[in-house]
Design a protein around this motif. Structure first.
Motif, PDB file in Angstrom:
ATOM      1  N   PHE A  99      43.785  53.423  14.489  1.00  0.00           N
ATOM      2  CA  PHE A  99      44.134  53.528  15.899  1.00  0.00           C
ATOM      3  C   PHE A  99      43.432  54.677  16.617  1.00  0.00           C
ATOM      4  O   PHE A  99      42.905  54.487  17.726  1.00  0.00           O
ATOM      5  N   THR A 100      43.413  55.880  16.047  1.00  0.00           N
ATOM      6  CA  THR A 100      42.918  57.044  16.781  1.00  0.00           C
ATOM      7  C   THR A 100      41.475  56.870  17.256  1.00  0.00           C
ATOM      8  O   THR A 100      41.183  57.088  18.445  1.00  0.00           O
ATOM      9  N   PRO A 101      40.534  56.467  16.394  1.00  0.00           N
ATOM     10  CA  PRO A 101      39.172  56.232  16.922  1.00  0.00           C
ATOM     11  C   PRO A 101      39.123  55.039  17.882  1.00  0.00           C
ATOM     12  O   PRO A 101      38.321  55.036  18.821  1.00  0.00           O
ATOM     13  N   PHE A 102      39.986  54.031  17.662  1.00  0.00           N
ATOM     14  CA  PHE A 102      40.067  52.925  18.627  1.00  0.00           C
ATOM     15  C   PHE A 102      40.479  53.452  19.990  1.00  0.00           C
ATOM     16  O   PHE A 102      39.887  53.081  21.019  1.00  0.00           O
ATOM     17  N   LYS A 103      41.476  54.325  20.003  1.00  0.00           N
ATOM     18  CA  LYS A 103      41.962  54.879  21.269  1.00  0.00           C
ATOM     19  C   LYS A 103      40.851  55.637  21.986  1.00  0.00           C
ATOM     20  O   LYS A 103      40.664  55.478  23.205  1.00  0.00           O
ATOM     21  N   ARG A 104      40.102  56.469  21.250  1.00  0.00           N
ATOM     22  CA  ARG A 104      39.012  57.218  21.890  1.00  0.00           C
ATOM     23  C   ARG A 104      37.986  56.270  22.497  1.00  0.00           C
ATOM     24  O   ARG A 104      37.536  56.459  23.638  1.00  0.00           O
ATOM     25  N   ALA A 105      37.600  55.243  21.735  1.00  0.00           N
ATOM     26  CA  ALA A 105      36.608  54.291  22.233  1.00  0.00           C
ATOM     27  C   ALA A 105      37.174  53.467  23.390  1.00  0.00           C
ATOM     28  O   ALA A 105      36.462  53.170  24.355  1.00  0.00           O
ATOM     29  N   TRP A 106      38.468  53.106  23.304  1.00  0.00           N
ATOM     30  CA  TRP A 106      39.109  52.339  24.376  1.00  0.00           C
ATOM     31  C   TRP A 106      39.102  53.134  25.678  1.00  0.00           C
ATOM     32  O   TRP A 106      38.786  52.604  26.746  1.00  0.00           O
TER      33      TRP A 106
END
Length: 484
Positions: free
Chosen positions: A152-159
């Motif tokens: 989730f955390t890298p997904f959130k940054r990219a999102w």
């Protein structure tokens, strides 16, 4: 030209891309269709209360659209295949040349839409599809290796990088249509008279209304949003938005939620007010689970995200499972959570994690059984979020909690319900006990209150779960090494 809007899990008139697109040409007549697919809903495990709420939301949408002079046909259909056949007949009967709908991401729904779109192409009928459940469409947030995110955390940054400055204001409600044209359309072939009426049975806790959803959103933002980070894990507090039910019905959109949050967060997705930063992060979690559903369709087929965990030796104890379902585990915070679920059709998010982890780790019962139970009772029943949450708790999912992290329900209770206020609310037999004793009554107190003894001892259960997962993963790793 007559435009047809096929409503699904988007039962609203505002910020509805499909409806807005169909109405953008003021000269076109517009008609809406929505299907009551009770047999299909039952196959998907929805409970009676959720199915009734869906029908209530459809009737509310019909009333809303009537003010815009847009007729809405609410049509009973057993299955998705019946929906397609009925829709084809309506399209031919009314000589419709354009259909708009918002995309659903589950496997069965996607298969339904592929078949319908294929038929439309053959008939030279235009089909317009829109993303309304996700603010950034699935597949557009990917790693540098062009792969879907699993954490989730890298997904959130990219999102956030993708979404920042890209997500516009919610679409307004379309302007009313020409009443004369719309009334003529509604009367064609006696469509309205041939469709059985659906029943509306009001749910006092969850009024089916777009206005109710927006009132709750604005009230949360104005009164509780800033304190959300500090208070969101306390189930006795009215600190969350409780908008998940309306999001699952599509009576409010995630973009509408984000827009209000941004207006209280100086227009920033992160880095401003901790309360709204955290709430926006929860909206992104919702997106993450939907992106996973598209990238890994096995999640729609009762499969663990981590294939190795399919071999976990789950216990098949019907008596333990029944005790958990009925709130008779002897662990007050777990039992109170289960009572809330059945009474309200909703459960506080912290309690969902505690309850799910108790079932999968303390009782070592397959997460799929718990997922199905929640799906039946939750009015915000939603495959992506429900599956994601259960696999997170069971350590079988994407970015799930490590298998060796096992919540102690008693310490969780002491931490997040310090005075036992929530416990006393749903287990009134424990209300007479001192606050500190409500988390773990002794034997005498249990006897006096008529409360169950624990069905399993925490230390034993924890070790049993650790051994089961460790043995499973060790065996799986050994198999991989042998394959090499």
């Amino acid at each position: 030209m007559t435009q047809l809007v096929w409503f699904r899990s988007d039962l609203r008139s505002r910020d509805n891309p499909a409806l807005w697109h169909a109405c953008k040409n003021s000269q076109d007549s517009v008609i809406g269709v929505v299907f009551v697919t009770r047999q299909q809903w039952q196959q998907h495990g929805l409970g009676e209360r959720k199915m009734q709420l869906l029908e209530n939301a459809m009737q509310a949408l019909k009333t809303e659209l009537k003010q815009l002079h847009i007729p809405l046909l609410i049509i009973p259909a057993d299955t998705f295949a019946d929906c397609n056949q009925t829709l084809q007949r309506i399209i031919i009967q009314l000589n419709i040349r354009s259909v708009a709908f918002n995309i659903e991401y589950e496997v069965n729904e996607r298969r339904r839409d592929i078949e319908f779109s294929r038929w439309c192409r053959e008939q030279q009928i235009s089909v317009y599809k829109f993303h309304d459940q996700c603010m950034v469409p699935p597949g557009e947030v990917r790693t540098k290796q062009d792969l879907p995110f699993k954490v989730f955390t890298p997904f959130k940054r990219a999102w956030i990088q993708q979404a920042d400055g890209r997500i516009g204001a919610p679409l307004p409600q379309p302007q009313p249509r020409d009443p004369a044209i719309q009334n003529a359309l509604a009367g064609l072939a006696g469509l309205q008279g041939n469709i059985p009426a659906t029943n509306t049975v009001a749910d006092e806790l969850w009024p089916a209304s777009e206005d109710e959803a927006h009132q709750r959103l604005n009230q949360f933002a104005e009164e509780r949003g800033r304190a959300y980070k500090e208070l969101r894990d306390l189930p006795a507090e009215d600190a969350t938005s409780r908008l998940s039910v309306y999001l699952s019905l599509g009576m409010i959109s995630p973009r509408q939620c984000l827009h209000v949050a941004l207006s209280h967060n100086k227009g920033q997705l992160t880095g401003n007010t901790p309360g709204f930063d955290t709430w926006i992060s929860e909206l992104i979690w919702r997106e993450f689970y939907r992106h996973l559903l598209v990238a890994f369709p096995q999640l729609c087929k009762h499969k663990a995200f981590k294939p190795d965990t399919e071999q976990v030796p789950w216990r098949n104890s019907e008596s333990d499972f029944k005790a958990w379902c009925e709130g008779r585990t002897g662990y007050p915070i777990v039992d109170a959570a289960q009572k809330q679920l059945v009474a309200e059709g909703w459960m506080h998010n912290r309690l969902r994690m505690i309850s799910a982890m108790f079932l999968t780790k303390h009782l070592l019962i397959d997460w799929r059984k718990g997922e199905a139970f929640f799906n039946h009772w939750l009015l915000d029943a939603d495959l992506a979020s429900n599956n994601g949450g259960w696999q997170w708790s069971a350590s079988t999912g994407a970015d799930g909690v490590p298998y060796f992290r096992i919540f102690n329900p008693t310490t969780q209770s002491q931490r997040f319900d310090a005075d036992g206020e929530f416990i006393a609310r749903y287990l009134p037999q424990l209300a007479e006990l001192p606050a500190a004793a409500r988390h773990q009554p002794d034997n005498l107190q249990r006897q006096r209150c008529g409360y169950e003894t624990p069905i399993v001892e925490h230390k034993f259960a924890r070790q049993r779960a650790l051994d089961a997962f460790k043995q499973t993963l060790t065996t799986a790793n050994a198999g991989e090494n042998n394959d090499e």
